[in-house]
Design an enzyme around this catalytic site. Structure first.
Site, PDB file in Angstrom:
ATOM      1  N   SER A 167      48.577  46.514  89.095  1.00  0.00           N
ATOM      2  CA  SER A 167      49.505  46.008  90.028  1.00  0.00           C
ATOM      3  C   SER A 167      51.001  45.829  90.286  1.00  0.00           C
ATOM      4  O   SER A 167      51.607  45.758  89.255  1.00  0.00           O
ATOM      5  CB  SER A 167      48.416  44.686  90.424  1.00  0.00           C
ATOM      6  OG  SER A 167      49.461  43.924  91.126  1.00  0.00           O
ATOM      7  N   GLU A 227      52.604  43.454  90.990  1.00  0.00           N
ATOM      8  CA  GLU A 227      52.952  42.375  90.217  1.00  0.00           C
ATOM      9  C   GLU A 227      53.285  41.933  89.418  1.00  0.00           C
ATOM     10  O   GLU A 227      54.173  41.426  88.433  1.00  0.00           O
ATOM     11  CB  GLU A 227      51.574  41.149  90.743  1.00  0.00           C
ATOM     12  CG  GLU A 227      52.102  39.917  90.578  1.00  0.00           C
ATOM     13  CD  GLU A 227      52.558  38.814  91.247  1.00  0.00           C
ATOM     14  OE1 GLU A 227      53.017  39.537  92.838  1.00  0.00           O
ATOM     15  OE2 GLU A 227      52.976  38.024  90.990  1.00  0.00           O
ATOM     16  N   TYR A 251      48.275  35.796  86.794  1.00  0.00           N
ATOM     17  CA  TYR A 251      47.741  37.013  87.446  1.00  0.00           C
ATOM     18  C   TYR A 251      48.984  38.408  87.229  1.00  0.00           C
ATOM     19  O   TYR A 251      47.496  39.731  86.595  1.00  0.00           O
ATOM     20  CB  TYR A 251      47.467  37.079  89.324  1.00  0.00           C
ATOM     21  CG  TYR A 251      47.585  38.556  89.433  1.00  0.00           C
ATOM     22  CD1 TYR A 251      46.193  38.910  89.909  1.00  0.00           C
ATOM     23  CD2 TYR A 251      48.280  39.322  89.993  1.00  0.00           C
ATOM     24  CE1 TYR A 251      45.509  39.853  89.879  1.00  0.00           C
ATOM     25  CE2 TYR A 251      47.675  40.788  90.563  1.00  0.00           C
ATOM     26  CZ  TYR A 251      46.807  40.394  90.382  1.00  0.00           C
ATOM     27  OH  TYR A 251      46.539  41.972  90.603  1.00  0.00           O
TER      28      TYR A 251
HETATM   29  P1  NAP Z   1      39.580  41.302  96.042  1.00  0.00           P
HETATM   30  O1  NAP Z   1      39.419  41.816  97.735  1.00  0.00           O
HETATM   31  O2  NAP Z   1      39.750  40.340  95.828  1.00  0.00           O
HETATM   32  O3  NAP Z   1      38.020  41.831  95.597  1.00  0.00           O
HETATM   33  C1  NAP Z   1      38.028  41.337  93.780  1.00  0.00           C
HETATM   34  C2  NAP Z   1      36.549  42.436  93.741  1.00  0.00           C
HETATM   35  O4  NAP Z   1      36.034  41.829  92.292  1.00  0.00           O
HETATM   36  C3  NAP Z   1      35.272  40.981  94.173  1.00  0.00           C
HETATM   37  O5  NAP Z   1      34.548  42.294  94.756  1.00  0.00           O
HETATM   38  C4  NAP Z   1      34.870  40.315  93.230  1.00  0.00           C
HETATM   39  O6  NAP Z   1      33.830  39.782  93.303  1.00  0.00           O
HETATM   40  C5  NAP Z   1      35.073  40.920  92.391  1.00  0.00           C
HETATM   41  N1  NAP Z   1      35.437  40.141  90.773  1.00  0.00           N
HETATM   42  C6  NAP Z   1      35.933  39.358  90.553  1.00  0.00           C
HETATM   43  N2  NAP Z   1      35.474  38.715  89.158  1.00  0.00           N
HETATM   44  C7  NAP Z   1      34.749  39.101  88.549  1.00  0.00           C
HETATM   45  C8  NAP Z   1      33.647  39.670  87.973  1.00  0.00           C
HETATM   46  N3  NAP Z   1      33.525  38.311  86.542  1.00  0.00           N
HETATM   47  N4  NAP Z   1      31.829  40.195  87.290  1.00  0.00           N
HETATM   48  C9  NAP Z   1      32.403  41.164  88.593  1.00  0.00           C
HETATM   49  N5  NAP Z   1      33.054  40.819  90.156  1.00  0.00           N
HETATM   50  C10 NAP Z   1      34.659  40.487  90.545  1.00  0.00           C
HETATM   51  O7  NAP Z   1      40.250  42.241  96.037  1.00  0.00           O
HETATM   52  P2  NAP Z   1      40.851  44.187  96.337  1.00  0.00           P
HETATM   53  O8  NAP Z   1      42.309  43.807  97.139  1.00  0.00           O
HETATM   54  O9  NAP Z   1      39.790  44.526  96.997  1.00  0.00           O
HETATM   55  O10 NAP Z   1      41.800  44.526  95.025  1.00  0.00           O
HETATM   56  C11 NAP Z   1      41.421  45.276  93.823  1.00  0.00           C
HETATM   57  C12 NAP Z   1      41.520  45.155  92.812  1.00  0.00           C
HETATM   58  O11 NAP Z   1      43.626  45.771  93.201  1.00  0.00           O
HETATM   59  C13 NAP Z   1      42.076  44.212  92.261  1.00  0.00           C
HETATM   60  O12 NAP Z   1      41.978  43.934  90.989  1.00  0.00           O
HETATM   61  C14 NAP Z   1      43.401  43.278  92.726  1.00  0.00           C
HETATM   62  O13 NAP Z   1      43.256  43.091  91.204  1.00  0.00           O
HETATM   63  C15 NAP Z   1      44.021  45.133  92.073  1.00  0.00           C
HETATM   64  N6  NAP Z   1      45.030  45.226  93.215  1.00  0.00           N
HETATM   65  C16 NAP Z   1      45.211  44.332  94.439  1.00  0.00           C
HETATM   66  C17 NAP Z   1      45.944  44.641  95.394  1.00  0.00           C
HETATM   67  C18 NAP Z   1      45.703  44.536  97.158  1.00  0.00           C
HETATM   68  O14 NAP Z   1      47.233  44.797  97.531  1.00  0.00           O
HETATM   69  N7  NAP Z   1      45.361  44.707  97.436  1.00  0.00           N
HETATM   70  C19 NAP Z   1      47.268  45.312  94.661  1.00  0.00           C
HETATM   71  C20 NAP Z   1      47.687  45.746  94.119  1.00  0.00           C
HETATM   72  C21 NAP Z   1      46.293  45.555  92.682  1.00  0.00           C
HETATM   73  P3  NAP Z   1      33.290  38.574  94.569  1.00  0.00           P
HETATM   74  O15 NAP Z   1      33.432  39.079  95.650  1.00  0.00           O
HETATM   75  O16 NAP Z   1      31.811  37.806  94.124  1.00  0.00           O
HETATM   76  O17 NAP Z   1      34.438  37.625  94.487  1.00  0.00           O
HETATM   77  O1  G4F Z   2      49.531  37.748 100.351  1.00  0.00           O
HETATM   78  P1  G4F Z   2      49.779  37.008  98.729  1.00  0.00           P
HETATM   79  O2  G4F Z   2      49.145  36.218  98.770  1.00  0.00           O
HETATM   80  O3  G4F Z   2      50.140  38.243  98.189  1.00  0.00           O
HETATM   81  P2  G4F Z   2      50.197  38.549  96.464  1.00  0.00           P
HETATM   82  O4  G4F Z   2      50.697  37.100  95.765  1.00  0.00           O
HETATM   83  O5  G4F Z   2      51.615  39.448  96.927  1.00  0.00           O
HETATM   84  O6  G4F Z   2      49.775  39.321  95.984  1.00  0.00           O
HETATM   85  C1  G4F Z   2      48.526  40.173  96.272  1.00  0.00           C
HETATM   86  O7  G4F Z   2      49.663  41.610  95.830  1.00  0.00           O
HETATM   87  C2  G4F Z   2      49.432  41.714  94.817  1.00  0.00           C
HETATM   88  C3  G4F Z   2      50.706  43.217  94.163  1.00  0.00           C
HETATM   89  O8  G4F Z   2      51.570  43.253  94.414  1.00  0.00           O
HETATM   90  C4  G4F Z   2      48.299  42.482  94.401  1.00  0.00           C
HETATM   91  F1  G4F Z   2      48.111  42.806  92.954  1.00  0.00           F
HETATM   92  C5  G4F Z   2      47.579  41.200  94.433  1.00  0.00           C
HETATM   93  O9  G4F Z   2      46.167  41.403  93.519  1.00  0.00           O
HETATM   94  C6  G4F Z   2      47.489  40.463  95.778  1.00  0.00           C
HETATM   95  O10 G4F Z   2      46.508  41.444  96.677  1.00  0.00           O
HETATM   96  O11 G4F Z   2      51.862  36.731  99.144  1.00  0.00           O
HETATM   97  C7  G4F Z   2      52.091  37.092  99.576  1.00  0.00           C
HETATM   98  C8  G4F Z   2      53.928  36.347  99.735  1.00  0.00           C
HETATM   99  C9  G4F Z   2      53.853  35.393  97.944  1.00  0.00           C
HETATM  100  O12 G4F Z   2      54.985  35.273  97.784  1.00  0.00           O
HETATM  101  C10 G4F Z   2      53.327  34.631  98.553  1.00  0.00           C
HETATM  102  O13 G4F Z   2      54.267  32.741  98.479  1.00  0.00           O
HETATM  103  O14 G4F Z   2      53.569  35.807 100.393  1.00  0.00           O
HETATM  104  C11 G4F Z   2      53.978  34.358 100.109  1.00  0.00           C
HETATM  105  N1  G4F Z   2      53.091  33.179 100.759  1.00  0.00           N
HETATM  106  C12 G4F Z   2      54.301  32.106 101.489  1.00  0.00           C
HETATM  107  N2  G4F Z   2      52.906  31.482 102.208  1.00  0.00           N
HETATM  108  C13 G4F Z   2      51.633  32.896 100.988  1.00  0.00           C
HETATM  109  C14 G4F Z   2      51.542  31.838 101.834  1.00  0.00           C
HETATM  110  N3  G4F Z   2      50.927  33.986  99.945  1.00  0.00           N
HETATM  111  C15 G4F Z   2      49.187  32.984 100.537  1.00  0.00           C
HETATM  112  N4  G4F Z   2      48.281  33.838  99.550  1.00  0.00           N
HETATM  113  N5  G4F Z   2      48.925  32.343 101.384  1.00  0.00           N
HETATM  114  C16 G4F Z   2      50.705  31.113 102.259  1.00  0.00           C
HETATM  115  O15 G4F Z   2      50.312  30.116 102.716  1.00  0.00           O
END
Ligand code: NAP
Ligand code: G4F
Length: 338
Positions: free
Chosen positions: A127, A129, A150
């Site tokens: 990520s 992050e 995280y």
């Molecule tokens: P998400 O919608 O939150 O999905 C996370 C998945 O992980 C869900 O299916 C969840 O299952 C499963 N999980 C969590 N803990 C588990 C466990 N102990 N055993 C089995 N399954 C488990 O996340 P996403 O946005 O699809 O992201 C996919 C991956 O990419 C994650 O690793 C995230 O950290 C990474 N990532 C995401 C972003 C982004 O912007 N979306 C960016 C960079 C990296 P449940 O449904 O049961 O909770």
């Molecule tokens: O949507 P966010 O929660 O995403 P964040 O923290 O960037 O993380 C996501 O992207 C990562 C990749 O860089 C992934 F690895 C991670 O798994 C996840 O998918 O927050 C985005 C921004 C942050 O700065 C947060 O502080 O929005 C700001 N924010 C302001 N108000 C909020 C809120 N975020 C959330 N979730 N809820 C609020 O009310």
């Protein structure tokens, strides 16, 4: 026929990746953990459309016996490790379990691959992050300075993946993905929080949305585009690490403003702040990725940019709540400011 195992199948990316692989004629098995209510809403259509090639199996990333059983029985060619506790804000409240899940899961799978078949290719969902306080633009050579439990957990899993690649000769690769969103994004990430609440404002079910810091900047892409890159990372001759990003960044405020504008509302009238619930103890101020390596080597490029992403998500949430864009724009004329 190639076989792929996806952890995190019930999540946003798991569902888009499974769709992509099934279209490419893969056999796909998703690992999911037991939950007290059914949470397969993002993948239910796949059981129906691909009854022979798509299935799920109960397992847990913390239970290495379940991982061993699934990999040994299914014998995948490729494993995509997307399962994780993925919410940065929540990770401050559950630091120990976040670190445990997100790092040990990677160890558990790589150790299993080592024991069963070293030819299985492994993808780790790393990520942006991880870059944390390192100023943008960030690329594969930028320092990791994580600002959350995280972020720390993902750095550990990133290095675990590199370690098994270098020391065990496994095909183990990292995709360092910047934020990517979609109509399937979880409701408590900021983009979906905005788009899922706009219809409620239009229907006068709520009259405001509370946020934390809306000056932070993110590089937002579309999950559907990013899973293409994920797949391509495992199709290369050699395993490597790649930044996947759009190269543009916007503030949370820009995102809010654009989405409210689409339905004809002025965002300033509906936004409030709740520092107790939504302000993070430390923050990643600005992420903007440089994906030159992926563009060149993977021949990948994002199709959906910021404004189209806002529009796609707003329209999908309006539809889900029974409104067309025209109806929304009419309703907006009668919604009073806060
Ligand atoms: P998400 O919608 O939150 O999905 C996370 C998945 O992980 C869900 O299916 C969840 O299952 C499963 N999980 C969590 N803990 C588990 C466990 N102990 N055993 C089995 N399954 C488990 O996340 P996403 O946005 O699809 O992201 C996919 C991956 O990419 C994650 O690793 C995230 O950290 C990474 N990532 C995401 C972003 C982004 O912007 N979306 C960016 C960079 C990296 P449940 O449904 O049961 O909770
Ligand atoms: O949507 P966010 O929660 O995403 P964040 O923290 O960037 O993380 C996501 O992207 C990562 C990749 O860089 C992934 F690895 C991670 O798994 C996840 O998918 O927050 C985005 C921004 C942050 O700065 C947060 O502080 O929005 C700001 N924010 C302001 N108000 C909020 C809120 N975020 C959330 N979730 N809820 C609020 O009310």
């Amino acid at each position: 026929m190639k076989k792929a195992l996806i952890t995190g199948i019930t999540g946003q990316d798991g569902s888009y990746l499974a769709e992509l692989l099934l279209k490419k004629n893969y056999k796909v098995l998703g690992m999911m953990r037991r939950s007290s209510i059914f949470n397969t809403i993002r993948i239910d259509h796949l059981y129906k459309s691909y009854p022979k090639n798509f299935d799920t199996e109960y397992g847990d990333l913390m239970d290495e016996t379940s991982i061993y059983r699934i990999i040994n029985d299914f014998r995948p060619n490729e494993i995509y490790n997307l399962g994780a506790m993925s919410h940065v804000g929540v990770s401050f409240k559950t630091p120990k379990s976040t670190l445990t899940y997100n790092t040990l899961s990677t160890f558990n799978i790589l150790e299993t691959i080592k024991m069963i078949d070293k030819k299985i290719k492994f993808y780790q969902a790393s990520s942006s992050e991880m870059f944390g306080a390192t100023p943008p633009p960030q690329n594969e050579k930028s320092h990791f300075l994580p600002q959350s439990p995280y972020g720390i957990s993902k750095v550990a899993a990133f290095h675990t993946t590199r370690l098994y690649r270098n020391s065990q000769n496994l095909f183990a690769a990292n995709g360092i993905l910047f934020n990517h969103e979609s109509p399937r994004r979880g409701l408590n990430f900021v983009t979906r929080k905005v788009t899922s609440n706009i219809p409620k404002i239009l229907k006068k079910e709520i009259n405001e949305i509370a946020f934390g810091n809306i000056d932070t900047r993110r590089d937002w892409g579309f999950s559907g585009d990013y899973v293409e890159a994920i797949w391509k990372i495992l199709q290369q001759k050699k395993p490597d690490d790649y930044v996947i990003a759009t190269g543009e960044n916007y503030s949370v405020k820009d995102f809010i403003k654009e989405c409210f504008k689409i339905v004809g509302l002025d965002w300033k009238n509906f936004v409030t702040y709740n520092n107790i619930n939504y302000l993070r103890p430390s923050e990643v101020q600005s992420l903007k990725g440089n994906a030159t390596k992926a563009i060149k080597k993977l021949k990948w490029k994002p199709k959906v940019k910021f404004k189209s992403l806002c529009r796609m998500m707003v329209e999908a949430d309006l539809k889900e709540q029974g409104l067309s864009l025209n109806e929304a724009r009419k309703l907006s004329k009668n919604v009073k400011k806060n």
